[in-house]
Design a protein around this motif. Structure first.
Motif, PDB file in Angstrom:
ATOM      1  N   LEU A 184       0.825  -1.206   0.000  1.00 20.99           N
ATOM      2  CA  LEU A 184       0.000   0.000   0.000  1.00 20.99           C
ATOM      3  C   LEU A 184       0.857   1.253   0.000  1.00 20.99           C
ATOM      4  CD1 LEU A 184      -2.917   0.966   0.068  1.00 20.99           C
ATOM      5  CD2 LEU A 184      -2.819   0.903   2.562  1.00 20.99           C
ATOM      6  N   ASP A 185       1.928   1.235   0.766  1.00 20.26           N
ATOM      7  CA  ASP A 185       2.840   2.378   0.802  1.00 20.26           C
ATOM      8  C   ASP A 185       3.511   2.607  -0.551  1.00 20.26           C
ATOM      9  OD1 ASP A 185       2.263   2.867   3.434  1.00 20.26           O
ATOM     10  OD2 ASP A 185       4.058   1.892   4.235  1.00 20.26           O
ATOM     11  N   ALA A 186       3.749   1.518  -1.284  1.00 21.28           N
ATOM     12  CA  ALA A 186       4.431   1.623  -2.579  1.00 21.28           C
ATOM     13  C   ALA A 186       3.517   2.181  -3.666  1.00 21.28           C
ATOM     14  CB  ALA A 186       4.969   0.262  -3.004  1.00 21.28           C
ATOM     15  N   SER A 187       2.205   2.009  -3.501  1.00 21.97           N
ATOM     16  CA  SER A 187       1.244   2.492  -4.506  1.00 21.97           C
ATOM     17  C   SER A 187       0.065   3.160  -3.806  1.00 21.97           C
ATOM     18  CB  SER A 187       0.757   1.329  -5.370  1.00 21.97           C
ATOM     19  OG  SER A 187       1.823   0.606  -5.942  1.00 21.97           O
ATOM     20  N   PRO A 188       0.308   4.267  -3.104  1.00 23.88           N
ATOM     21  CA  PRO A 188      -0.746   4.863  -2.262  1.00 23.88           C
ATOM     22  C   PRO A 188      -1.944   5.384  -3.035  1.00 23.88           C
ATOM     23  CG  PRO A 188       1.132   6.349  -2.452  1.00 23.88           C
ATOM     24  CD  PRO A 188       1.555   5.048  -3.062  1.00 23.88           C
ATOM     25  N   GLY A 189      -1.772   5.718  -4.313  1.00 21.04           N
ATOM     26  CA  GLY A 189      -2.879   6.287  -5.066  1.00 21.04           C
ATOM     27  C   GLY A 189      -3.670   5.293  -5.880  1.00 21.04           C
ATOM     28  N   ALA A 190      -3.109   4.118  -6.121  1.00 18.37           N
ATOM     29  CA  ALA A 190      -3.775   3.145  -6.993  1.00 18.37           C
ATOM     30  C   ALA A 190      -3.357   1.733  -6.603  1.00 18.37           C
ATOM     31  CB  ALA A 190      -3.443   3.409  -8.452  1.00 18.37           C
ATOM     32  N   GLN A 191      -3.764   1.305  -5.415  1.00 21.58           N
ATOM     33  CA  GLN A 191      -3.393  -0.019  -4.936  1.00 21.58           C
ATOM     34  C   GLN A 191      -4.547  -0.994  -5.077  1.00 21.58           C
ATOM     35  OE1 GLN A 191      -0.521  -1.354  -4.147  1.00 21.58           O
ATOM     36  NE2 GLN A 191      -1.542  -3.320  -3.828  1.00 21.58           N
ATOM     37  N   ASP A 192      -4.296  -2.088  -5.740  1.00 24.27           N
ATOM     38  CA  ASP A 192      -5.283  -3.143  -5.928  1.00 24.27           C
ATOM     39  C   ASP A 192      -5.553  -3.831  -4.597  1.00 24.27           C
ATOM     40  OD1 ASP A 192      -6.989  -4.930  -7.118  1.00 24.27           O
ATOM     41  OD2 ASP A 192      -5.447  -6.019  -8.225  1.00 24.27           O
ATOM     42  N   ASN A 193      -6.678  -4.569  -4.535  1.00 27.15           N
ATOM     43  CA  ASN A 193      -6.871  -5.498  -3.415  1.00 27.15           C
ATOM     44  C   ASN A 193      -5.615  -6.347  -3.286  1.00 27.15           C
ATOM     45  OD1 ASN A 193     -10.269  -6.341  -4.474  1.00 27.15           O
ATOM     46  ND2 ASN A 193      -9.562  -4.547  -3.409  1.00 27.15           N
ATOM     47  N   THR A 194      -5.154  -6.549  -2.070  1.00 21.63           N
ATOM     48  CA  THR A 194      -3.932  -7.318  -1.857  1.00 21.63           C
ATOM     49  C   THR A 194      -4.157  -8.298  -0.718  1.00 21.63           C
ATOM     50  OG1 THR A 194      -2.570  -5.451  -2.581  1.00 21.63           O
ATOM     51  CG2 THR A 194      -1.466  -7.181  -1.330  1.00 21.63           C
ATOM     52  N   SER A 195      -3.937  -9.575  -0.989  1.00 20.93           N
ATOM     53  CA  SER A 195      -4.187 -10.614   0.007  1.00 20.93           C
ATOM     54  C   SER A 195      -3.093 -11.656  -0.037  1.00 20.93           C
ATOM     55  CB  SER A 195      -5.539 -11.294  -0.253  1.00 20.93           C
ATOM     56  OG  SER A 195      -6.586 -10.349  -0.232  1.00 20.93           O
ATOM     57  N   LEU A 196      -2.788 -12.207   1.131  1.00 22.28           N
ATOM     58  CA  LEU A 196      -1.721 -13.211   1.164  1.00 22.28           C
ATOM     59  C   LEU A 196      -1.853 -14.129   2.366  1.00 22.28           C
ATOM     60  CD1 LEU A 196       0.765 -12.420   3.443  1.00 22.28           C
ATOM     61  CD2 LEU A 196       0.752 -10.406   1.955  1.00 22.28           C
ATOM     62  N   VAL A 197      -1.287 -15.301   2.205  1.00 21.43           N
ATOM     63  CA  VAL A 197      -1.061 -16.239   3.316  1.00 21.43           C
ATOM     64  C   VAL A 197       0.419 -16.550   3.332  1.00 21.43           C
ATOM     65  CG1 VAL A 197      -1.554 -18.489   4.322  1.00 21.43           C
ATOM     66  CG2 VAL A 197      -3.357 -17.275   3.072  1.00 21.43           C
ATOM     67  N   LEU A 198       1.042 -16.378   4.476  1.00 20.10           N
ATOM     68  CA  LEU A 198       2.459 -16.699   4.654  1.00 20.10           C
ATOM     69  C   LEU A 198       2.546 -17.840   5.663  1.00 20.10           C
ATOM     70  CD1 LEU A 198       5.428 -15.922   4.040  1.00 20.10           C
ATOM     71  CD2 LEU A 198       5.306 -14.362   5.993  1.00 20.10           C
ATOM     72  N   MET A 199       3.236 -18.909   5.270  1.00 21.75           N
ATOM     73  CA  MET A 199       3.347 -20.081   6.146  1.00 21.75           C
ATOM     74  C   MET A 199       4.812 -20.441   6.366  1.00 21.75           C
ATOM     75  SD  MET A 199       0.280 -22.553   4.747  1.00 21.75           S
ATOM     76  CE  MET A 199       0.864 -22.607   3.047  1.00 21.75           C
ATOM     77  N   ARG A 200       5.104 -20.909   7.564  1.00 25.32           N
ATOM     78  CA  ARG A 200       6.451 -21.385   7.872  1.00 25.32           C
ATOM     79  C   ARG A 200       6.345 -22.801   8.411  1.00 25.32           C
ATOM     80  NH1 ARG A 200       8.984 -17.451  11.486  1.00 25.32           N
ATOM     81  NH2 ARG A 200       7.496 -18.277  12.996  1.00 25.32           N
ATOM     82  N   TYR A 201       7.055 -23.711   7.738  1.00 25.00           N
ATOM     83  CA  TYR A 201       7.066 -25.110   8.155  1.00 25.00           C
ATOM     84  C   TYR A 201       8.147 -25.332   9.196  1.00 25.00           C
ATOM     85  CZ  TYR A 201       8.150 -30.072   8.117  1.00 25.00           C
ATOM     86  OH  TYR A 201       8.419 -31.368   8.491  1.00 25.00           O
ATOM     87  N   HIS A 202       7.831 -26.080  10.239  1.00 25.97           N
ATOM     88  CA  HIS A 202       8.846 -26.430  11.229  1.00 25.97           C
ATOM     89  C   HIS A 202       8.606 -27.860  11.712  1.00 25.97           C
ATOM     90  CE1 HIS A 202       5.943 -25.943  14.574  1.00 25.97           C
ATOM     91  NE2 HIS A 202       5.485 -24.953  13.871  1.00 25.97           N
ATOM     92  N   LYS A 203       9.711 -28.525  12.024  1.00 28.54           N
ATOM     93  CA  LYS A 203       9.612 -29.907  12.500  1.00 28.54           C
ATOM     94  C   LYS A 203       9.213 -29.943  13.958  1.00 28.54           C
ATOM     95  CE  LYS A 203      12.928 -31.828   9.233  1.00 28.54           C
ATOM     96  NZ  LYS A 203      14.208 -32.576   9.047  1.00 28.54           N
TER      97      LYS A 203
END
Length: 271
Positions: A252-271
């Protein structure tokens, strides 16, 4: 725009049960950006069968894109967690893509007319130390290990088709350049009614301790370079939810005037 301006109510999350930690730490974030309607749907949950994460980026007028993305995510999540046995996961994901494509294609409005809508879909399944994924459209899946980050999925747009045709000598460089302006147009998505182009890894990707998986809509990678994405993740590696949040904030900071919907899932695998 400040971090405090991101509101929790802007985050559309499908929740079919309480999440539990099971070898995978999960961070979810989603912002509406500068758009009037949030058409992304994001989901992640761990159950007895493993961890399922989904990001869908809907397209279409007003509410139809939102309906398409939510329908797709809900169907995949329900089928995954309700299945008695998943069996062959790549086959399951392929069958789901075809089934959900047909369902979204058949969506109708209150007047009975076709909504003519669709959605991208990226999904990841982690079972024990194995990773499978599905991708249809231009949302992406990234794998991060150590200092490396690679895109696991292709971008199913017209530019991809042009690249393949040029590589095979089917078109000239001049034709390629003439058509390049239309490069972002999708050539595969959920809801087209006859989806066939998709990415499903037939052999499981073997996860190592500390590996990270990022699923995101195009609002993220069109705003932030791979190097910037990786930098943010590494800076916040101790708090995966914070890392997910900062990724959306930075987009959002990188494109304050024209930012698309932005969604994400970040996962970290651990034993």
């Amino acid at each position: 725009m400040s971090r405090e301006s991101i509101r929790q109510e802007d985050i559309p999350t499908v929740n079919l049960g309480e999440r539990k930690k099971h070898q995978v730490d999960i961070g979810i974030s989603s912002i509406i950006g500068t758009r009037k309607v949030q058409q992304d749907t994001v989901f992640a949950q761990t159950g007895e069968k493993g961890t399922l994460a989904i990001v869908c980026d809907g397209m279409g007028g007003l509410k139809s894109g939102e309906l398409a993305s939510r329908t797709a995510a809900e169907m995949l999540a329900a089928d995954f967690f309700d299945a008695e046995e998943l069996g062959d996961i790549p086959e399951f994901l392929q069958q789901e893509a075809v089934k959900i494509d047909s369902a979204v294609f058949r969506l109708r409005g209150e007047d009975g007319e076709s909504l003519e809508t669709g959605t991208t879909m990226v999904a990841a399944v982690v079972t024990e130390d194995r990773l499978h994924w599905l991708s249809v459209g231009d949302s992406r899946i990234y794998l991060l290990r150590g200092t490396e980050m690679v895109a696991a999925s292709r971008t199913h747009n017209y530019r991809y088709a042009l690249d393949q045709q040029r590589k095979n000598g089917q078109i000239t460089q001049q034709y390629y350049e003439e058509q390049a302006e239309q490069g972002d147009a999708l050539i595969s998505y959920i809801g087209m009614g006859n989806v066939s182009l998709m990415d499903v890894n037939q052999s499981a990707f073997q996860l190592q301790d500390g590996d990270m998986i990022l699923l995101c809509s195009d609002g993220l990678y069109r705003s932030l370079s791979p190097e910037r994405i990786q930098q943010i993740v590494r800076e916040q590696i101790g708090d995966i939810e914070q890392a997910a949040h900062y990724l959306c904030v930075s987009a959002l900071d990188a494109s304050p005037g024209a930012q698309d919907n932005t969604s994400l899932v970040l996962m970290r695998y651990h034993k």
